[in-house]
Design an enzyme around this catalytic site. Structure first.
Site, mmCIF file in Angstrom:
data_model
loop_
_atom_site.group_PDB
_atom_site.id
_atom_site.type_symbol
_atom_site.label_atom_id
_atom_site.label_comp_id
_atom_site.label_asym_id
_atom_site.label_seq_id
_atom_site.Cartn_x
_atom_site.Cartn_y
_atom_site.Cartn_z
ATOM 1 N N HIS A 1 37.257 29.916 58.770
ATOM 2 C CA HIS A 1 37.907 29.034 57.799
ATOM 3 C C HIS A 1 39.314 28.708 58.293
ATOM 4 C CE1 HIS A 1 35.204 29.982 54.229
ATOM 5 N NE2 HIS A 1 34.936 31.019 55.010
ATOM 6 N N ARG B 1 34.650 19.716 56.843
ATOM 7 C CA ARG B 1 35.355 20.125 55.629
ATOM 8 C C ARG B 1 34.448 21.001 54.762
ATOM 9 N NH1 ARG B 1 40.139 17.753 55.955
ATOM 10 N NH2 ARG B 1 40.257 15.621 56.773
ATOM 11 N N ASP B 2 35.060 22.035 54.180
ATOM 12 C CA ASP B 2 34.329 22.928 53.283
ATOM 13 C C ASP B 2 33.929 22.159 52.025
ATOM 14 O OD1 ASP B 2 34.273 26.305 52.969
ATOM 15 O OD2 ASP B 2 33.957 25.108 51.155
ATOM 16 N N ILE B 3 32.715 22.421 51.536
ATOM 17 C CA ILE B 3 32.204 21.714 50.357
ATOM 18 C C ILE B 3 32.940 22.144 49.088
ATOM 19 C CG2 ILE B 3 30.380 23.331 49.618
ATOM 20 C CD1 ILE B 3 28.491 20.902 49.490
ATOM 21 N N VAL C 1 27.549 32.674 53.852
ATOM 22 C CA VAL C 1 26.684 31.930 54.779
ATOM 23 C C VAL C 1 26.649 32.727 56.083
ATOM 24 C CG1 VAL C 1 26.309 29.796 56.047
ATOM 25 C CG2 VAL C 1 27.234 29.707 53.715
ATOM 26 N N HIS D 1 31.486 31.690 61.139
ATOM 27 C CA HIS D 1 32.363 30.530 60.967
ATOM 28 C C HIS D 1 33.775 31.010 60.713
ATOM 29 C CE1 HIS D 1 30.654 31.656 57.079
ATOM 30 N NE2 HIS D 1 31.795 31.251 56.531
HETATM 31 P P1 DGP Z 1 31.868 32.395 53.569
HETATM 32 O O1 DGP Z 1 32.031 32.891 52.160
HETATM 33 O O2 DGP Z 1 32.967 32.866 54.488
HETATM 34 O O3 DGP Z 1 30.475 32.654 54.093
HETATM 35 O O4 DGP Z 1 32.066 30.827 53.475
HETATM 36 C C1 DGP Z 1 31.057 29.904 53.342
HETATM 37 C C2 DGP Z 1 31.707 28.592 53.038
HETATM 38 O O5 DGP Z 1 30.772 27.571 53.275
HETATM 39 C C3 DGP Z 1 32.174 28.427 51.595
HETATM 40 O O6 DGP Z 1 33.583 28.248 51.581
HETATM 41 C C4 DGP Z 1 31.467 27.195 51.094
HETATM 42 C C5 DGP Z 1 30.979 26.541 52.349
HETATM 43 N N1 DGP Z 1 29.699 25.855 52.212
HETATM 44 C C6 DGP Z 1 28.557 26.373 51.722
HETATM 45 N N2 DGP Z 1 27.572 25.461 51.766
HETATM 46 C C7 DGP Z 1 28.115 24.343 52.319
HETATM 47 C C8 DGP Z 1 27.592 23.066 52.646
HETATM 48 O O7 DGP Z 1 26.422 22.748 52.434
HETATM 49 N N3 DGP Z 1 28.457 22.170 53.184
HETATM 50 C C9 DGP Z 1 29.767 22.491 53.450
HETATM 51 N N4 DGP Z 1 30.528 21.533 53.999
HETATM 52 N N5 DGP Z 1 30.296 23.691 53.176
HETATM 53 C C10 DGP Z 1 29.468 24.601 52.606
#
Ligand code: DGP
Length: 114
Positions: A102, A29-31, A96, A100
């Site tokens: 979404h 799950r996204d944070i 990041v 990945h």
């Molecule tokens: P993007 O902008 O497409 O690179 O999306 C990166 C996503 O990663 C963003 O929606 C927030 C998520 N994210 C960043 N750090 C963490 C983390 O430490 N844990 C989780 N679960 N998600 C994270």
């Protein structure tokens, strides 16, 4: 630069709510969820962006979509609908730099994206 938070989650050095894992990907799950369902499907192989993928990654890229489809079904959003997004580089909104996908659902999505 290649050691991102996602690499740390894959190695279990950072916590995450992991929904699925196999030899190729981890999904968690996204944070910072942008929809009631917001899951990230992340390849274990480190590719900073989609630009770094090659023909050798054909199976991996297809697998990501099939895992997203499976999670959408499990999360109960398959029938109403969902969106898959791969942000690439700054104009794509990528933050990041570990490829990945979404999976977003549980509400209607607008178009075009901002
Ligand atoms: P993007 O902008 O497409 O690179 O999306 C990166 C996503 O990663 C963003 O929606 C927030 C998520 N994210 C960043 N750090 C963490 C983390 O430490 N844990 C989780 N679960 N998600 C994270």
């Amino acid at each position: 630069m290649s050691d991102t938070v996602f690499a740390k989650i894959i190695r279990r050095e950072l916590p995450a709510t992991i929904l699925y894992e196999d030899e190729l990907v981890v999904a968690f799950r996204d944070i910072s969820p942008q929809a009631p369902v917001h899951v990230l499907i992340v390849p274990k192989k480190v590719l900073p962006t989609l630009n770094d993928a090659t023909e050798d990654d054909r199976l991996l890229l297809g697998h990501i979509l099939l895992v997203a489809r499976k999670i959408a079904q499990e999360e109960g959003i398959a029938e109403k609908g969902y969106r898959l997004v791969i942000n690439t580089n700054p104009d794509g909104g990528q933050t990041v730099f570990h490829l990945h996908c979404h999976l977003l659902g549980g509400r209607p999505m607008g178009w075009p994206p901002g």
